[in-house]
Write an enzyme that holds these catalytic residues in place. Structure first.
Site, PDB file in Angstrom:
ATOM      1  N   GLY A 103     -20.650  -1.874 -38.486  1.00  0.00           N
ATOM      2  CA  GLY A 103     -21.913  -2.219 -37.854  1.00  0.00           C
ATOM      3  C   GLY A 103     -22.406  -1.050 -37.040  1.00  0.00           C
TER       4      GLY A 103
ATOM      5  N   GLN B  97     -26.734   2.932 -30.303  1.00  0.00           N
ATOM      6  CA  GLN B  97     -25.729   3.895 -30.728  1.00  0.00           C
ATOM      7  C   GLN B  97     -26.331   5.114 -31.416  1.00  0.00           C
ATOM      8  OE1 GLN B  97     -23.215   0.691 -32.688  1.00  0.00           O
ATOM      9  NE2 GLN B  97     -21.652   2.124 -31.945  1.00  0.00           N
TER      10      GLN B  97
ATOM     11  N   CYS C 268     -14.782   1.111 -32.125  1.00  0.00           N
ATOM     12  CA  CYS C 268     -16.223   1.309 -32.026  1.00  0.00           C
ATOM     13  C   CYS C 268     -16.554   2.771 -32.328  1.00  0.00           C
ATOM     14  CB  CYS C 268     -16.691   0.951 -30.619  1.00  0.00           C
ATOM     15  SG  CYS C 268     -18.454   1.119 -30.340  1.00  0.00           S
ATOM     16  N   LEU C 269     -17.630   2.976 -33.069  1.00  0.00           N
ATOM     17  CA  LEU C 269     -18.055   4.344 -33.368  1.00  0.00           C
ATOM     18  C   LEU C 269     -18.412   5.117 -32.100  1.00  0.00           C
ATOM     19  CD1 LEU C 269     -20.312   3.677 -36.495  1.00  0.00           C
ATOM     20  CD2 LEU C 269     -17.937   4.486 -36.449  1.00  0.00           C
TER      21      LEU C 269
ATOM     22  N   HIS D  38     -19.699  -8.009 -31.118  1.00  0.00           N
ATOM     23  CA  HIS D  38     -19.488  -6.592 -30.788  1.00  0.00           C
ATOM     24  C   HIS D  38     -20.806  -5.821 -30.868  1.00  0.00           C
ATOM     25  CE1 HIS D  38     -17.177  -2.756 -30.755  1.00  0.00           C
ATOM     26  NE2 HIS D  38     -18.270  -2.343 -31.380  1.00  0.00           N
ATOM     27  N   GLU D  39     -21.544  -6.002 -31.956  1.00  0.00           N
ATOM     28  CA  GLU D  39     -22.831  -5.299 -32.096  1.00  0.00           C
ATOM     29  C   GLU D  39     -23.859  -5.821 -31.103  1.00  0.00           C
ATOM     30  OE1 GLU D  39     -22.918  -2.550 -33.647  1.00  0.00           O
ATOM     31  OE2 GLU D  39     -20.963  -2.879 -34.574  1.00  0.00           O
TER      32      GLU D  39
ATOM     33  N   HIS E 129     -23.861  -4.219 -27.736  1.00  0.00           N
ATOM     34  CA  HIS E 129     -24.549  -2.932 -27.627  1.00  0.00           C
ATOM     35  C   HIS E 129     -26.008  -3.099 -27.200  1.00  0.00           C
ATOM     36  CE1 HIS E 129     -21.513  -0.118 -28.864  1.00  0.00           C
ATOM     37  NE2 HIS E 129     -21.249  -0.799 -29.967  1.00  0.00           N
TER      38      HIS E 129
END
Length: 184
Positions: free
Chosen positions: A45, A50, A98-99, A140-141, A144
Site C-alpha cells: 500500500g 508518503q 512500512c515504506l 495502516h494506510e 498515514h
C-alpha cells in the site's frame, strides 16, 4: 512517474491530510504514479503523504499475500476521503513494516474488524466492513492520512530501542532499492 518515498522525520507524515474532490488536478495520473511508486518499492500500500502530498488518498494491492491470506486474492483498491467509522474491540497483534520506516518491523496491536466509508477513483461512494489482515492493511494506510505511523502504537521502551534506526532513516543514512525523500 516514480516518486521518492517520504521517510520518517519528514513533517508531511505527521499532518492530517485534507479531503479532495473529483476536480483535484491530475488525480488520474497521480493514482497511476502511486501504483508505480508502490510496485517499485515492493509495497502493499501507499498513501499520498508518503509521496509528499497531504491529501486523503491511498492505494492498496495486497494480492501478493493471497497464499497466506486468501481473503486478499484480487484485493486492489483506491481509497479517497476514507473515514473509519467502527473499530471492533477485539485486538490482534501482528508484525508490520512500512515504506516510510524501512528496515523496521514490529508487532502492532490493532482492532480486528473495521467499517470504512470511502470513495474510489471515480468518486463512487462505498461503506464496507473488513476483518483480519485486510482490516490491518487498510488501518495502516489510513493512519498515514491521519498523520500517524505504526511506531506510534509501540510502547515507549520499544520506541526508545528504535531511536538509533529512526535517526538513521531521518538522515537518509540507509540504502534501499527505492528512492527516498528526507526532511529538508
Amino acid at each position: 512517474m516514480i516518486y521518492p518515498v517520504v521517510v520518517y522525520g519528514h513533517p508531511v507524515l505527521r499532518k492530517v491530510a485534507i479531503s479532495i474532490d473529483k476536480d483535484y488536478e491530475g488525480l488520474e495520473q497521480l493514482i497511476a504514479d502511486m501504483w508505480n511508486t508502490m510496485y517499485k518499492a515492493d509495497g502493499l500500500g501507499l498513501a499520498a503523504p508518503q509521496i509528499g502530498k497531504s491529501i486523503r488518498l491511498f492505494v492498496i494491492d495486497a494480492d501478493v499475500l493471497k497464499d497466506e491470506f486468501p481473503e486478499l486474492a484480487g484485493f486492489k483498491k483506491v481509497f479517497i476521503n476514507a473515514q473509519i467509522e467502527f473499530l471492533e474491540s477485539k485486538f490482534e497483534s501482528t508484525a508490520e513494516g512500512c515504506l516510510s520506516l524501512p528496515m523496521i518491523n514490529e508487532k502492532v496491536k490493532r482492532p480486528s474488524r473495521i467499517r470504512i466509508k470511502y470513495q474510489d477513483e471515480h468518486f463512487n461512494h462505498y461503506e464496507e466492513e473488513y476483518d483480519g489482515f485486510t482490516a490491518r492493511v487498510i488501518q495502516h494506510e489510513y493512519d498515514h492520512i491521519e498523520g500517524k505511523l505504526f511506531i506510534d502504537y509501540l510502547n515507549p521502551f520499544k520506541r526508545f530501542m528504535l531511536k538509533g534506526k529512526l535517526n538513521r532513516i531521518a538522515k537518509g543514512e540507509i540504502e534501499l532499492a527505492y528512492q527516498i525523500k528526507i526532511a529538508e
